[in-house]
Every structure is written in structure tokens, then in C-alpha cells.
Design a protein around this motif. Structure first.
Motif, short mmCIF file in Angstrom:
data_model
loop_
_atom_site.label_atom_id
_atom_site.label_comp_id
_atom_site.label_asym_id
_atom_site.label_seq_id
_atom_site.Cartn_x
_atom_site.Cartn_y
_atom_site.Cartn_z
N THR A 191 11.34 6.59 2.75
CA THR A 191 11.97 7.34 3.83
C THR A 191 13.15 6.58 4.42
O THR A 191 14.23 7.13 4.64
N ALA A 248 8.26 8.72 -3.04
CA ALA A 248 6.88 8.38 -2.73
C ALA A 248 5.88 9.29 -3.42
O ALA A 248 4.72 8.90 -3.63
N THR A 249 6.31 10.51 -3.77
CA THR A 249 5.39 11.44 -4.45
C THR A 249 5.74 11.60 -5.92
O THR A 249 5.07 12.38 -6.62
N THR A 305 5.67 4.77 1.22
CA THR A 305 6.22 6.03 1.75
C THR A 305 7.26 5.74 2.83
O THR A 305 8.34 6.36 2.85
N THR A 306 6.98 4.79 3.71
CA THR A 306 7.94 4.41 4.75
C THR A 306 9.20 3.84 4.12
O THR A 306 10.32 4.16 4.55
N THR A 311 1.04 5.78 -6.78
CA THR A 311 -0.06 4.88 -6.42
C THR A 311 0.32 3.45 -6.81
O THR A 311 1.23 3.23 -7.62
N ASN A 361 0.83 -1.20 0.00
CA ASN A 361 0.00 0.00 0.00
C ASN A 361 0.87 1.26 0.00
O ASN A 361 2.11 1.18 0.14
N ASP A 362 0.24 2.41 -0.14
CA ASP A 362 0.98 3.68 -0.24
C ASP A 362 1.71 4.01 1.05
O ASP A 362 2.83 4.55 1.01
N ARG A 363 1.11 3.73 2.21
CA ARG A 363 1.78 4.03 3.47
C ARG A 363 3.08 3.26 3.58
O ARG A 363 4.12 3.82 3.97
N GLN A 364 3.04 1.99 3.23
CA GLN A 364 4.26 1.19 3.30
C GLN A 364 5.31 1.71 2.30
O GLN A 364 6.51 1.75 2.63
#
Length: 419
Positions: A294, A302-303, A290-291, A309, A285-288
Motif C-alpha cells: 500500500t 499483496a493479493t 500488505t502495508t 503468503t 508477516n502478511d500484514r506487514q
């Protein structure tokens, strides 16, 4: 010792009541041979006319949960007894891995008396499970219709390769089903030939489906007193077990192909190289994601519109993969595992089977159990189901051919005559 019969009595009006089939009083949990039993299926008798994998795996799970399983073999024994190597004390580990907690009797279906014995076992059982070719037991009076005349509350489960209609004459081998179902077309790299799974996966799935069917039918019988026939086959289990791949074809018309270790819908979801070996990432998923970005020191990824997506990342995986490979090259697989796990990112080393057992032990899953007791005990893999009140047991090592004939014959005498 006093032997107990186990077929459950039907409620009034549903089916004839056989006193010899009454359950014991509450708290007196014993198996058909008078031994104390603690599992949730204590008191259930299973006549197991199956061999090789799907059926024996199903009945082993039932036996672990307390059922009395009578393994009916030919005088030559289950074929897996001869499937070697590897071996344990000269015995096939294949056979040993799926036949604990059972009792064996060898019967020759060319002998009238042995067929009569087989019918008696089926008549006294709560569950009959078989994996002969469709119709193969009819001439011995071991088909469902005949058995149900003597034992109307019986749950009769049949396992075949391709069903009892158009595929009745096809041999039911897992490898054939892997080929014909489409699984082999999905296994391997795009440039390699089709591969089979490293495990007879559809035999195992079919065994699980059979166990679900048996337990469901026993539950229904507890309400109505009625038995019934269950049919499962490897081909149907395969199509169900391929879940998103078969569903994706039916819903979109997309015919999936081999993608190696990649996932058709999610990325990154595969092994990726590090400084000293691969580590598996499963970013769903997107949260994972993004992490992950980072942790890798590149939060802007991530962006990035190419990767923002899940569909973006999936479509643009050829661009994303080399970026990730370059970033992962700075640490070893073990170092990344610690970093990613600390960040709650799904990841894994690629273990061999020994490593898998060791890892489960480190997690406290206690994957290895002692089957039997004393000098004859052997190691086994723990039943994966945990019960808080009625735990699985591992009392009996896999039986030798015909090892329990005397006890089984005595049980038959106690359950009464059978035609």
C-alpha cells in the motif's frame, strides 16, 4: 579499611560453615575490598583465570553487576593487551573493551609462592572462571576437585573451545569454531568464498552462556549451599546460537548455504536499493507485506497469488525483488526510512559503527558510559541490562598488569589461611 569476604554460607547440614564467608547485614552492601557496591551481585567474589574474550566478557558483565572480579594474569598479561591497533592512550582498545571493573594480580605459575596465592584466591571466591585447555590447571591444584576441597560452595566455570572429551586438544579460537560449526558456510554471497563474522560472535555467545550458567548455579547454591562445576564450549554455543539454521537441518535434513543478505524463510528481508543507497526491509508477516504494498502504491501486489503468503514470497523472490527495486527507486533511503517508519514497517539504514552509536544516542539509549572517574576515566559501552533497583556500575577502569596486588594480598590475609 576493613575487607569483606564474600563466599555465601551454606544452610545447616549442606556444607561446612565458614564464619569468614558470612554475608554482611542487610543494607551494608560492600564489595570484597570494602567499597560501597550497589549491583545485584554485590558481595560475590569472582576469581577470573581467563583471558582473551569469552571469559573476560563474562566476568566484565558480572563485575558491572557488582561482583568483585580478581583478574589473575601471567606476568606477560592477558594476550589482548598486545592486540593493536586500534589504541587508546597507547593501550589496546580490545583489552579495554572487556576488562573494566576488575582488579589485576600477576602470578607466575612456575613459582610455588604464586601458585599458593592463586589457590588462596580461588579458595576465598564464590566463583572461579577459567579457560585453560582441559586439565591445564590440574598440576597447579587449581582444578575443580582440588579447589572444592577448600571451598565446597564454589561455582567453578570452565570455558573451552571444543569440550573436554574428543576436542580437548583442539585450540579454542573463535575463527576455528566459525569454520567448523558451519557459520562461515552461511556467511557471504553464493558466489563469494566463505566469510567469518565481523565480530568473534561465538566467543561472545559463549561468554553469555557462561554468565547464565554462573548465575543459575549461584541461585541453586543459595537454596542448597552446594557449589558445582559448569562447562561451556564454543562449539556447543555455536550450534545452539545458529538456532533456525541448525534446527532446520536436524528437522528437515536441509543443509543451508550462503544466501548473502537474504533470509532462507522470509522475503523481503534484506537490503534493497533506493535512489541513493540501500535500505533494509524486514517484512515478517502478511500484514506487514500488505502495508508495504500500500505504501509503495501497489496494493494489488499483496493479493497476487505469487506473493500472497510468506512461502509464496520466499519461493518467488526472484520475481518479487525487481518489482520492489523499481518501486523503491523513486525516493532516497532517508526518505523511505521516514515513510516506512511512519507506517510502522520494520526498516533500517545501514550504518557504520559510528552511525550505530549515534542512532542509539538519538533514541535515548545512552549507549556510552564513563568508566572510572576524573582524568583517568575512559568511555565504554553501557551494560545492556537495566535494573530498576540495583543498576550496573562503571567504577573502575580496566586495570594495569598487577595493579591491585597489595589490596588482593591484604584481602587474602583477612579471609584466613588457605592450604
Amino acid at each position: 579499611m576493613t575487607l569483606q569476604s564474600n563466599a555465601a554460607p551454606p544452610p545447616p547440614g549442606a556444607a561446612p560453615h565458614h564464619p569468614e564467608h558470612d554475608a554482611e547485614p542487610a543494607g551494608a552492601r560492600r564489595d570484597a575490598f570494602g567499597r560501597e557496591a550497589s549491583g545485584p551481585l554485590a558481595g560475590i567474589v569472582v576469581a577470573d583465570f581467563s583471558r582473551v574474550l569469552a571469559g573476560p566478557y563474562c566476568t566484565m558483565l558480572l563485575a558491572d553487576m557488582g561482583a568483585t572480579v580478581i583478574k589473575v594474569e601471567s606476568p606477560a598479561g592477558d594476550e589482548t593487551r598486545a592486540w593493536k591497533p586500534p589504541v587508546y592512550d597507547g593501550q589496546s582498545t580490545y583489552y579495554l573493551s572487556i576488562n573494566r571493573n576488575k582488579r589485576s594480580i600477576a602470578l607466575d605459575f612456575g613459582d610455588h609462592d604464586d601458585v599458593t596465592t592463586a589457590r588462596g584466591i580461588a579458595a576465598g571466591a564464590d566463583v572461579v572462571l577459567e579457560n585453560f585447555k582441559p586439565g591445564g590447571l590440574d598440576r597447579f591444584g587449581l582444578d575443580y576437585a582440588t579447589i572444592a576441597e577448600d571451598n565446597p560452595s564454589v561455582v567453578y566455570a570452565s570455558i573451552t573451545g571444543f569440550g573436554s572429551a574428543g576436542g580437548a586438544n583442539l585450540p579454542g579460537y573463535d575463527l576455528l569454531v566459525q569454520a567448523m560449526s558451519g557459520l562461515m558456510s552461511l556467511t557471504g554471497d553464493p558466489q563469494t568464498p566463505a566469510y567469518r563474522s565481523g565480530v568473534a560472535v561465538f566467543d561472545v555467545i559463549t561468554g553469555l552462556h557462561a554468565a547464565v550458567g554462573v548465575l543459575s548455579a549461584l541461585h541453586e547454591r543459595s537454596q542448597s549451599g552446594r557449589g558445582q562445576r559448569i562447562e561451556v564450549n564454543l562449539m556447543s554455543s555455536a550450534l545452539s546460537g545458529m538456532v533456525n539454521q541448525t534446527g532446520g537441518f536436524l528437522l528437515s535434513g536441509n543443509v543451508p548455504t550462503r544466501m548473502g543478505n537474504e533470509h532462507p524463510s522470509i522475503y523481503p528481508y534484506e537490503p534493497l536499493p533506493t535512489a541513493d543507497g540501500d535500505i533494509v526491509l524486514a517484512i515478517g508477516n502478511d500484514r506487514q507485506f500488505t502495508t508495504l504494498c500500500t505504501v509503495l502504491g501497489q496494493p494489488a501486489l499483496a493479493t497476487d497469488p505469487r506473493f500472497a503468503t510468506p512461502p509464496d514470497r520466499s519461493h518467488n523472490r526472484a520475481e518479487l525483488r525487481p518489482i520492489l527495486v523499481d518501486l523503491l527507486a523513486g525516493k532516497t533511503a532517508a526518505e523511505w526510512f521516514d515513510v516506512f517508519t511512519g507506517a510502522k514497517l520494520p526498516c533500517a539504514p545501514i550504518n557504520d559503527v559510528r552511525g550505530g552509536i549515534d542512532f542509539a544516542q538519538r533514541l535515548g539509549l545512552e549507549p556510552v558510559v564513563e568508566v572510572g572517574a576524573g582524568e583517568e576515566s575512559i568511555p565504554g559501552v553501557r551494560n545492556p541490562i537495566t535494573f530498576s533497583a540495583t543498576p550496573a556500575s562503571y567504577d573502575l577502569v580496566p586495570p594495569g598488569i598487577d595493579a591491585d596486588r597489595d589490596d588482593i594480598v591484604q584481602w587474602l590475609r583477612c579471609t584466613g589461611p588457605h592450604s
